[in-house]
Design a protein around this motif. Sequence first.
Motif, PDB file in Angstrom:
ATOM      1  N   VAL A 129       0.899  -1.075   0.006  1.00  0.00           N
ATOM      2  CA  VAL A 129      -0.062  -0.041   0.089  1.00  0.00           C
ATOM      3  C   VAL A 129       0.695   1.388  -0.119  1.00  0.00           C
ATOM      4  O   VAL A 129       1.817   1.449   0.792  1.00  0.00           O
ATOM      5  N   HIS A 130       0.618   2.069  -0.865  1.00  0.00           N
ATOM      6  CA  HIS A 130       1.007   3.405  -0.811  1.00  0.00           C
ATOM      7  C   HIS A 130       0.071   4.401  -0.452  1.00  0.00           C
ATOM      8  O   HIS A 130      -0.991   4.385  -0.958  1.00  0.00           O
ATOM      9  N   MET A 131       0.645   5.460   0.305  1.00  0.00           N
ATOM     10  CA  MET A 131       0.081   6.753   0.594  1.00  0.00           C
ATOM     11  C   MET A 131       0.279   7.914  -0.319  1.00  0.00           C
ATOM     12  O   MET A 131       1.355   8.377  -0.342  1.00  0.00           O
ATOM     13  N   HIS A 132      -0.669   7.909  -1.356  1.00  0.00           N
ATOM     14  CA  HIS A 132      -0.255   8.886  -2.642  1.00  0.00           C
ATOM     15  C   HIS A 132      -0.178  10.333  -1.723  1.00  0.00           C
ATOM     16  O   HIS A 132      -1.406  10.758  -1.425  1.00  0.00           O
ATOM     17  N   GLY A 133       0.972  10.981  -1.924  1.00  0.00           N
ATOM     18  CA  GLY A 133       0.867  12.500  -1.504  1.00  0.00           C
ATOM     19  C   GLY A 133       1.432  12.563  -0.298  1.00  0.00           C
ATOM     20  O   GLY A 133       1.704  13.687   0.246  1.00  0.00           O
ATOM     21  N   ALA A 134       1.917  11.348   0.340  1.00  0.00           N
ATOM     22  CA  ALA A 134       2.444  11.437   1.732  1.00  0.00           C
ATOM     23  C   ALA A 134       3.893  11.581   1.521  1.00  0.00           C
ATOM     24  O   ALA A 134       4.505  10.973   0.816  1.00  0.00           O
ATOM     25  N   ILE A 422       1.913  12.530 -14.629  1.00  0.00           N
ATOM     26  CA  ILE A 422       3.244  12.065 -14.224  1.00  0.00           C
ATOM     27  C   ILE A 422       3.126  12.342 -12.691  1.00  0.00           C
ATOM     28  O   ILE A 422       2.780  13.451 -12.130  1.00  0.00           O
ATOM     29  N   HIS A 423       3.568  11.284 -11.590  1.00  0.00           N
ATOM     30  CA  HIS A 423       3.374  11.413 -10.287  1.00  0.00           C
ATOM     31  C   HIS A 423       4.703  11.201  -9.842  1.00  0.00           C
ATOM     32  O   HIS A 423       5.389  10.356 -10.142  1.00  0.00           O
ATOM     33  N   LEU A 424       5.298  11.837  -8.873  1.00  0.00           N
ATOM     34  CA  LEU A 424       6.369  11.637  -8.073  1.00  0.00           C
ATOM     35  C   LEU A 424       5.985  11.451  -6.531  1.00  0.00           C
ATOM     36  O   LEU A 424       5.351  12.072  -5.975  1.00  0.00           O
ATOM     37  N   HIS A 425       6.794  10.499  -6.108  1.00  0.00           N
ATOM     38  CA  HIS A 425       6.342   9.931  -4.720  1.00  0.00           C
ATOM     39  C   HIS A 425       7.370  10.991  -3.780  1.00  0.00           C
ATOM     40  O   HIS A 425       8.201  11.430  -4.323  1.00  0.00           O
ATOM     41  N   LEU A 426       6.781  11.046  -2.566  1.00  0.00           N
ATOM     42  CA  LEU A 426       7.598  11.797  -1.441  1.00  0.00           C
ATOM     43  C   LEU A 426       7.407  13.239  -1.507  1.00  0.00           C
ATOM     44  O   LEU A 426       7.260  14.027  -0.417  1.00  0.00           O
TER      45      LEU A 426
END
Length: 514
Positions: A129-134, A422-426
């Motif tokens: 599970v990834h928390m998108h935007g966290a 396009i999304h970057l984590h962190l």
Amino acid sequence: MLPQRSRRSAPPMARPVLDPSSLAQFVDPLPIPGVLQSSQLRPSPGNSAVKIPYYRLAMRQFESKVHRDMKPARFWGFDSLLPGPTIESRSGKGILVEWANELPASHFLPIDHNLHGAESDKPEVRTVVHMHGAKTLPDSDGYPEDWYVPGKSAVYYYPNQQDAALLWYHDHALGINRLNVFAGLFGLFVIRDAAEDALNLPRGKYEVPLVLCDRFFDQEGQLYYPVSQYGNFPWVPEVFGNAILVNGKLLPYLEVEPRKYRFRILNAANGRFFHLTFSNGRTFHQIGTDQGLLPAPVMLKQLTLAPAERADLIVDFRDHAGEQFVLTNDSFSPVMQFRVARGKSADTSSLPSSLRPVPKIPESEAVKTRTLTLAEIDNLRGDPAYMLLSNAHWKDPITETPALNSVEIWNLMNVTDDSHPIHLHLVRFQILDRRRFDAFAYQNQGGTLTYRGAPVPPEPNEAGWKDTVRADPSMVTRIIIPFQGYAGRYVWHCHILEHEDNEMMRPYEVVAAR
Ligand code: C2O
Ligand code: CU
Ligand code: CU
């Protein structure tokens, strides 16, 4: 604004799909996902003297009726819900979440074993599970290879050292992410803070989340995920379902009072871009984007949301007492209905004219500019075979290694015919501009860069902190990114999940200063 392109050869429908226009409209009330309560406190990994809320969320198979006149459909969801329960926290208040995989041992959607990470020697059912935007440490970010099988779980720590925003959690397992999310593995996470509280925005029952996604259902009312015409290669490049669900219901209605409401919208679709308008043409205000409040409200008649983008809206129903109107997509397909009560409603909430300062990051602060292509590689028949970022596969060595606390500019060169979110984590970032260029010359004439227009600034409703950006075809989309938070390995990717599962995702590494 770009229409969504239909593919050269549309994948055949293996099973006849249900036509939602044959169903009665607006017969189900809109469900509102409940807020998850924590049952215990545990020591914070950041400071063991502090106890923080501990939640457990299990992913399970369950059945749910998406429409009054349909049979219950099978889904996979957190806490057996679609969407999962909403988690709420405050800025600076950390939480722990145990994500438990309690799914069955086999998948019910068509796995393509040719895709990287989904080979037949891998267990069929895997989740992470990834928390998108966290902003999280790498070991709590849900790295796509950190998946685990039914019976296992992982405890992740979310420090929430970030501004108030609507985030969301979803599966991120390598090679089958599109299927797991299509099956229902997603939910909302709300961070609040004092700056937002002080604005006196509509709250409580006047703040309503709207999680949008599109699906296909078969004639039996079961989820249908399309497959290609290429037998052992079932992957399809995009899925645009004909049934739009809001909070897990097809064509629901919501009873509202004649007053202001705050709607927090998430596009949780695998690949569909939503273009939302109200049937009566009424305007509304957008007050926030992916990573929280905009500097000032932006008045809109239409809202475009790419997959994974969020919008925070204020809609005022004051002048519509006794009316009914419809939220539509692409100006014709109904999404949901609003029924405004008669009479008057005492509304003490505000729509402030300024919300939160978003200081523009000067380009001069960037220590590095990276030029990254978004490309589609076709098979011999001219159908998409896979997509690449900076011409590299998932398994290739890491090429993006920003230094912790440095600022970089990324030029996303889209040489395909599709828009890619396009999304970057962190991190959170700002959009600098988009500029048309000669994509053919760039691809085929050794990287010749010829511009075909002037740079276009971001739309006013994109001019805040973002974590997902529309990179439109034949455009260079420039974003400026402060790499703050933590060092370690994260990912960046296209949020069209079919693309992400087929190589349009890359690891990147934030490197601590020595
Ligand atoms: Cu919404 Cu990599 O995530
Ligand atoms: Cu993310
Ligand atoms: Cu894409």
